[in-house]
Write a protein that holds these residues in place. Sequence first.
Motif, PDB file in Angstrom:
ATOM      1  N   ARG A  37       1.107 -19.828  -8.827  1.00  0.00           N
ATOM      2  CA  ARG A  37       2.097 -18.823  -9.233  1.00  0.00           C
ATOM      3  C   ARG A  37       2.996 -18.454  -8.063  1.00  0.00           C
ATOM      4  N   GLY A  38       4.301 -18.530  -8.265  1.00  0.00           N
ATOM      5  CA  GLY A  38       5.227 -18.163  -7.200  1.00  0.00           C
ATOM      6  C   GLY A  38       5.087 -16.714  -6.793  1.00  0.00           C
ATOM      7  N   GLY A  39       4.641 -15.877  -7.727  1.00  0.00           N
ATOM      8  CA  GLY A  39       4.518 -14.456  -7.445  1.00  0.00           C
ATOM      9  C   GLY A  39       3.515 -14.121  -6.362  1.00  0.00           C
ATOM     10  N   ILE A  40       2.549 -15.003  -6.094  1.00  0.00           N
ATOM     11  CA  ILE A  40       1.545 -14.667  -5.079  1.00  0.00           C
ATOM     12  C   ILE A  40       2.160 -14.550  -3.688  1.00  0.00           C
ATOM     13  N   TYR A  41       3.311 -15.188  -3.497  1.00  0.00           N
ATOM     14  CA  TYR A  41       3.971 -15.123  -2.184  1.00  0.00           C
ATOM     15  C   TYR A  41       4.819 -13.861  -2.023  1.00  0.00           C
ATOM     16  N   ARG A  42       4.968 -13.122  -3.099  1.00  0.00           N
ATOM     17  CA  ARG A  42       5.834 -11.944  -3.044  1.00  0.00           C
ATOM     18  C   ARG A  42       5.043 -10.633  -3.040  1.00  0.00           C
ATOM     19  N   GLY A  43       3.770 -10.720  -2.687  1.00  0.00           N
ATOM     20  CA  GLY A  43       2.948  -9.529  -2.627  1.00  0.00           C
ATOM     21  C   GLY A  43       3.364  -8.595  -1.504  1.00  0.00           C
ATOM     22  N   ASN A  44       3.125  -7.307  -1.687  1.00  0.00           N
ATOM     23  CA  ASN A  44       3.478  -6.292  -0.702  1.00  0.00           C
ATOM     24  C   ASN A  44       2.216  -5.512  -0.344  1.00  0.00           C
ATOM     25  N   ALA A  45       1.808  -5.596   0.913  1.00  0.00           N
ATOM     26  CA  ALA A  45       0.561  -4.965   1.341  1.00  0.00           C
ATOM     27  C   ALA A  45       0.592  -3.455   1.175  1.00  0.00           C
ATOM     28  N   GLU A  46       1.748  -2.838   1.395  1.00  0.00           N
ATOM     29  CA  GLU A  46       1.830  -1.377   1.264  1.00  0.00           C
ATOM     30  C   GLU A  46       1.660  -0.940  -0.183  1.00  0.00           C
ATOM     31  N   ARG A  47       2.230  -1.714  -1.099  1.00  0.00           N
ATOM     32  CA  ARG A  47       2.010  -1.415  -2.522  1.00  0.00           C
ATOM     33  C   ARG A  47       0.531  -1.558  -2.857  1.00  0.00           C
ATOM     34  N   GLY A  48      -0.089  -2.603  -2.314  1.00  0.00           N
ATOM     35  CA  GLY A  48      -1.510  -2.809  -2.540  1.00  0.00           C
ATOM     36  C   GLY A  48      -2.342  -1.679  -1.976  1.00  0.00           C
ATOM     37  N   ARG A  49      -1.946  -1.178  -0.799  1.00  0.00           N
ATOM     38  CA  ARG A  49      -2.675  -0.077  -0.163  1.00  0.00           C
ATOM     39  C   ARG A  49      -2.616   1.181  -1.037  1.00  0.00           C
ATOM     40  N   ARG A  50      -1.432   1.449  -1.572  1.00  0.00           N
ATOM     41  CA  ARG A  50      -1.288   2.625  -2.445  1.00  0.00           C
ATOM     42  C   ARG A  50      -2.066   2.435  -3.742  1.00  0.00           C
ATOM     43  N   MET A  51      -2.055   1.207  -4.246  1.00  0.00           N
ATOM     44  CA  MET A  51      -2.764   0.890  -5.477  1.00  0.00           C
ATOM     45  C   MET A  51      -4.270   1.144  -5.331  1.00  0.00           C
ATOM     46  N   CYS A  52      -4.784   0.890  -4.136  1.00  0.00           N
ATOM     47  CA  CYS A  52      -6.220   1.041  -3.879  1.00  0.00           C
ATOM     48  C   CYS A  52      -6.587   2.408  -3.310  1.00  0.00           C
ATOM     49  N   GLY A  53      -5.608   3.134  -2.811  1.00  0.00           N
ATOM     50  CA  GLY A  53      -5.896   4.416  -2.192  1.00  0.00           C
ATOM     51  C   GLY A  53      -6.510   4.284  -0.814  1.00  0.00           C
ATOM     52  N   PHE A  54      -6.104   3.246  -0.076  1.00  0.00           N
ATOM     53  CA  PHE A  54      -6.593   3.045   1.293  1.00  0.00           C
ATOM     54  C   PHE A  54      -5.554   3.591   2.274  1.00  0.00           C
ATOM     55  N   TYR A  55      -5.977   4.463   3.170  1.00  0.00           N
ATOM     56  CA  TYR A  55      -4.989   5.061   4.081  1.00  0.00           C
ATOM     57  C   TYR A  55      -5.489   5.090   5.523  1.00  0.00           C
ATOM     58  N   ASP A  56      -6.439   4.226   5.873  1.00  0.00           N
ATOM     59  CA  ASP A  56      -6.859   4.126   7.277  1.00  0.00           C
ATOM     60  C   ASP A  56      -6.563   2.712   7.775  1.00  0.00           C
ATOM     61  N   ASN A  57      -6.980   2.407   8.986  1.00  0.00           N
ATOM     62  CA  ASN A  57      -6.613   1.140   9.609  1.00  0.00           C
ATOM     63  C   ASN A  57      -7.715   0.091   9.568  1.00  0.00           C
ATOM     64  N   LYS A  58      -8.752   0.307   8.757  1.00  0.00           N
ATOM     65  CA  LYS A  58      -9.807  -0.697   8.659  1.00  0.00           C
ATOM     66  C   LYS A  58      -9.272  -1.978   8.010  1.00  0.00           C
ATOM     67  N   LYS A  59      -9.883  -3.106   8.341  1.00  0.00           N
ATOM     68  CA  LYS A  59      -9.533  -4.351   7.684  1.00  0.00           C
ATOM     69  C   LYS A  59      -9.924  -4.266   6.207  1.00  0.00           C
ATOM     70  N   THR A  60      -9.246  -5.081   5.402  1.00  0.00           N
ATOM     71  CA  THR A  60      -9.515  -5.087   3.966  1.00  0.00           C
ATOM     72  C   THR A  60     -10.281  -6.339   3.583  1.00  0.00           C
ATOM     73  N   LEU A  61     -11.397  -6.135   2.901  1.00  0.00           N
ATOM     74  CA  LEU A  61     -12.232  -7.224   2.401  1.00  0.00           C
ATOM     75  C   LEU A  61     -12.049  -7.334   0.889  1.00  0.00           C
ATOM     76  N   LEU A  62     -11.686  -8.524   0.424  1.00  0.00           N
ATOM     77  CA  LEU A  62     -11.574  -8.803  -1.009  1.00  0.00           C
ATOM     78  C   LEU A  62     -12.856  -9.484  -1.464  1.00  0.00           C
TER      79      LEU A  62
END
Length: 368
Positions: free
Chosen positions: A180-205
Amino acid sequence: MQASDTPRMNNTQLMGIIIRMRKKIVLTGGGTAGHVIPLLALLPLLEGNYEIHYIGRKEGAEKELTEDSGVVYHGIDCPRLTRGRLLENLAVPFRLMRARKEARAVLSHISPSLIVSKGGYVALPASLECGKVPLLLHESDTSLGLANKLAAKRAAAICSSFPLPPYGGRKIVHTGSPLRGGIYRGNAERGRRMCGFYDNKKTLLVMGGSLGAKAINDWADAHIGELTSRYNVIHIRGRGNDAPRRNGYAPFSYISDPADLFALTDLAVTRGGGNTLFELGALRKPMIIVPLPKGASRGDQVKNAEFFEKHSLALSLDQNELSSLSGELDLLEKKAPSLIAAMGDFAFDGTAKIAEICVALAESPHGS
């Protein structure tokens, strides 16, 4: 009748004729999202010039996933072999005969110039009924699945995500996977807000397939305190496997567009399905693969994981060794730079190449 009396077509009528004259391509495959999403990844490169149809189950993941794609959907009966259920499997050949008849009727009505199959039991009826219509098969794993093996002799072309040897004297073209071409257009800040993460820890999927992975879910649930002390955790649990959100932990049952979550990801723990591995690989995400064991599947995920580990594209861990996964995460962090470098040298994204082969077949004399 004078020329001025000749009936004229309006723009709507003319467009209707042009659309009906367009060549048609049939996509088929399903059972899980991993069979459907790669096919839909081809749409942006095909749908402007071709009318796209999809043959899948009357009800199932492929019908749901294609609802908003603009394709014309056709549902048929798609029987499957079920491990350990001998009596049910005895009826499969008879159901397959009916399914082939249904597929034949649909294909006769559509008159396509090309059939593109992603494999799996859902794709088999249409693949076996291709007749003189060119058939393109794509294989996501390190060996052909049963449906692709059964249809191989009918195929005009066989493409693969992994480099594979010839099968039955037929050359297999290593293209990579349609992504999917869309996977290259992801935005980490949108993802951070989506998850409610607001610190500097690494993210594990942490994720299984679209249906989830009980063993991985159980491990994550048992170690969630330890994990969230080290990471922000995105957990894609699979449909029907809901869990409450907590600080540093964002669970999702299913995400149709994971681009923002992928962009936020630093490290991943995943099953060994080819589609997921190739998307994460294309995005250069260091990962530990916990493949579905042989016996629960034909062993394709185990082979996929072995390939990735052999070529320094990922780490692999047997499901029976999940108790050591926390330590493997330490190793993954240390090896991340070398894994990312190796990913940069591997051809993950085959979308354009596969679309090019599709067009060549659809425009060939046999595809007319």
